[in-house]
Write an enzyme that holds these catalytic residues in place. Structure first.
Site, mmCIF file in Angstrom:
data_model
loop_
_atom_site.group_PDB
_atom_site.id
_atom_site.type_symbol
_atom_site.label_atom_id
_atom_site.label_comp_id
_atom_site.label_asym_id
_atom_site.label_seq_id
_atom_site.Cartn_x
_atom_site.Cartn_y
_atom_site.Cartn_z
ATOM 1 C CE LYS A 99 -18.414 -16.850 36.744
ATOM 2 N NZ LYS A 99 -17.434 -17.697 37.907
ATOM 3 C CD GLU A 121 -27.595 -12.647 38.419
ATOM 4 O OE1 GLU A 121 -28.272 -12.862 37.384
ATOM 5 O OE2 GLU A 121 -27.303 -14.198 38.888
ATOM 6 C CB SER A 390 -13.203 -23.457 37.315
ATOM 7 O OG SER A 390 -12.804 -23.038 38.390
HETATM 8 C C1 LIG Z 1 -17.498 -18.498 39.075
HETATM 9 C C2 LIG Z 1 -16.639 -19.450 39.119
HETATM 10 C C3 LIG Z 1 -16.858 -20.791 39.613
HETATM 11 C C4 LIG Z 1 -18.254 -21.112 40.378
HETATM 12 O O1 LIG Z 1 -19.218 -21.286 39.477
HETATM 13 P P1 LIG Z 1 -19.433 -22.792 38.874
HETATM 14 O O2 LIG Z 1 -20.865 -22.292 38.154
HETATM 15 O O3 LIG Z 1 -19.832 -23.547 40.280
HETATM 16 O O4 LIG Z 1 -18.695 -23.384 38.018
HETATM 17 C C5 LIG Z 1 -15.701 -21.499 39.934
HETATM 18 N N1 LIG Z 1 -14.766 -21.266 39.555
HETATM 19 C C6 LIG Z 1 -14.003 -20.127 38.910
HETATM 20 C C7 LIG Z 1 -12.853 -19.788 38.610
HETATM 21 C C8 LIG Z 1 -15.241 -19.041 38.664
HETATM 22 O O5 LIG Z 1 -14.987 -18.187 38.206
#
Ligand SMILES: *Cc1c(COP(=O)(O)O)cnc(C)c1O
Length: 421
Positions: A99, A121, A390
């Site tokens: 993010k 948001e 992620s």
């Molecule tokens: C917010 C988040 C996601 C989901 O968001 P995408 O827009 O699909 O990437 C996935 N993994 C983590 C660790 C997140 O914080």
């Protein structure tokens, strides 16, 4: 810097700006037309100015550990007895997830547009914390809208947003959750757009957000492609990422769109299973329907009357009714395959990953690991799988301790409560 297939996403048919096949668009109220047009122009100019990308890469390398490494999972690979498993370590970003890429990129764009205030948001609060962090770093005013129910559920994130200087507004309308927070943020934007930018957290919403957020997140895929070539001397056979709105998946896939031999796989939240009604698998379930909501056209989990269904996932970040229009398009072109992982599978894979690799993945990211473990056995030894990790799982301590029924953790919580005055 980018590859031709990725660049193709920027080519629109005449009069169809922001559409990818039938998906995307900008379904917005008249009052927002001017500010969205201004954003399109600013993004277009920034994208064509190579200094802007350099400035972005520089900021991310001095503030957010970029380039994030690629880690070979020797132990998981051995345990699985199949393909080699690699992780792209987005968990090592500042604030613990991919993010950061998006919010810092949009922050630089806000500076370029000479706006002074950002709003966002947030549901679980991760995007709110990332946005508040960016605002503190870049000296912007920041207001975060959050459903009152979510404010109560996500106190640790609310605490940090406030410490970071953000004004957190608990929205008391409707069901007091994410969609009410979106409406409140939209109302604010309509009143304040001259000095305010709305920082969207993923590759959804009206054009140019899906394209713009993909562009910032493409830093993941660009790095990863080069790193795999350096480490194994070839491209991976598969790239796997979890899909909530779709930003981390779009980001890593962007690096491989032109490589026909690389299979791209998105993993959605299977929740309690495809037939339970308790999931957020819009495409993998075959239960999503194309519709228009929240400013764009894509697959939504909705009933026959077009009412959005309730979704469920053990991971808050994947618990969303829509999916990025570019991913929906790439799926329609056979370029991205969609799968799902259930809550139960996620908890199992989480335990295996922590114990064998010393990596604590976010529950969102663990969805991608679940599927990688299946594919590794399937495609077999000698093949290579790259998983986008992620984010890190520290934030999930309450959910995970609960799922693992950790008694000492419960005792700890109780003693905390008892010792309060
Ligand atoms: C917010 C988040 C996601 C989901 O968001 P995408 O827009 O699909 O990437 C996935 N993994 C983590 C660790 C997140 O914080």
């Amino acid at each position: 810097m980018t590859n031709p297939m990725f660049e193709q996403l920027f080519e629109f048919e005449a009069g169809r700006e922001g559409f990818y096949g039938e998906f995307g668009g900008a379904y917005i109220p008249e009052i927002l037309h001017e500010t969205i047009a201004e954003l399109c122009d600013a993004f277009d100019a920034a994208r064509k100015d190579s200094h802007f990308w350099d400035e972005y890469v520089q900021l991310m390398s001095s503030y957010s550990c970029r380039p994030t490494p690629v880690t070979f999972c020797e132990n998981l690979t051995r345990q699985c007895g199949g393909a080699n498993i690699y992780l792209k370590r987005e968990d090592l970003n500042h604030t613990g997830a991919h993010k950061a890429n998006n919010v810092m990129g949009q922050g630089l764009l806000v500076k370029r547009m000479k706006k002074k205030r950002v709003i966002a948001e947030t549901g679980a609060g991760q995007h709110g914390v990332a946005t508040a962090t960016m605002a503190a770093k870049l000296g912007l005013e920041c207001t975060i809208y959050m459903g009152a129910v979510d404010v109560a559920r996500q106190r640790p994130n609310v605490f940090w947003m406030e410490q970071l200087g953000a004004n957190v507004i608990a929205v008391e309308d409707g069901t007091r959750t994410l969609k009410d927070a979106i409406n409140a943020a939209m109302r604010d934007w309509a009143d304040s757009m001259a000095e305010t930018h709305y920082v969207l957290g993923t590759v959804c919403g009206p054009h140019p957000f899906p394209l713009m957020v993909t562009w910032f997140q493409s830093i993941i895929g660009m790095e990863a492609r080069k790193q795999m070539l350096d480490i194994i001397g070839q491209l991976p056979d598969q790239v796997i990422a979890c899909v909530g709105g779709g930003s981390n998946a779009s980001g890593i896939f962007a690096g491989f769109l032109d490589d026909a031999q690389v299979e791209l796989i998105g993993v959605e939240a299977g929740g309690e299973g495809m037939n339970s009604g308790q999931h957020a698998a819009r495409i993998a379930s075959g239960q999503g329907h194309v519709g228009v909501a929240q400013g764009y056209k894509t697959y939504f989990l909705q009933d026959k009357e077009g009412q959005m269904k309730d979704t469920h996932s053990v991971s808050a970040g994947l618990d969303y009714v829509g999916v990025g229009p570019i991913l929906a398009y790439l799926h329609s072109q056979g370029k991205v395959r969609f799968e799902s992982a259930t809550d139960k599978e996620v908890v199992e894979a989480f335990k295996i990953t922590v114990k064998n690799e010393g990596v604590i993945p976010a529950l969102e990211s663990t969805h991608a690991i679940v599927h990688a473990l299946k594919e590794a056995k399937e495609i077999g030894k000698g093949k290579n799988i790259l998983v986008n990790l992620s984010g890190r799982g520290d934030k999930d301590i309450f959910t995970i301790a609960d799922a693992l029924k950790d008694e000492k953790w419960n005792e700890f919580l109780k003693s905390k409560v008892e010792n309060m005055d």
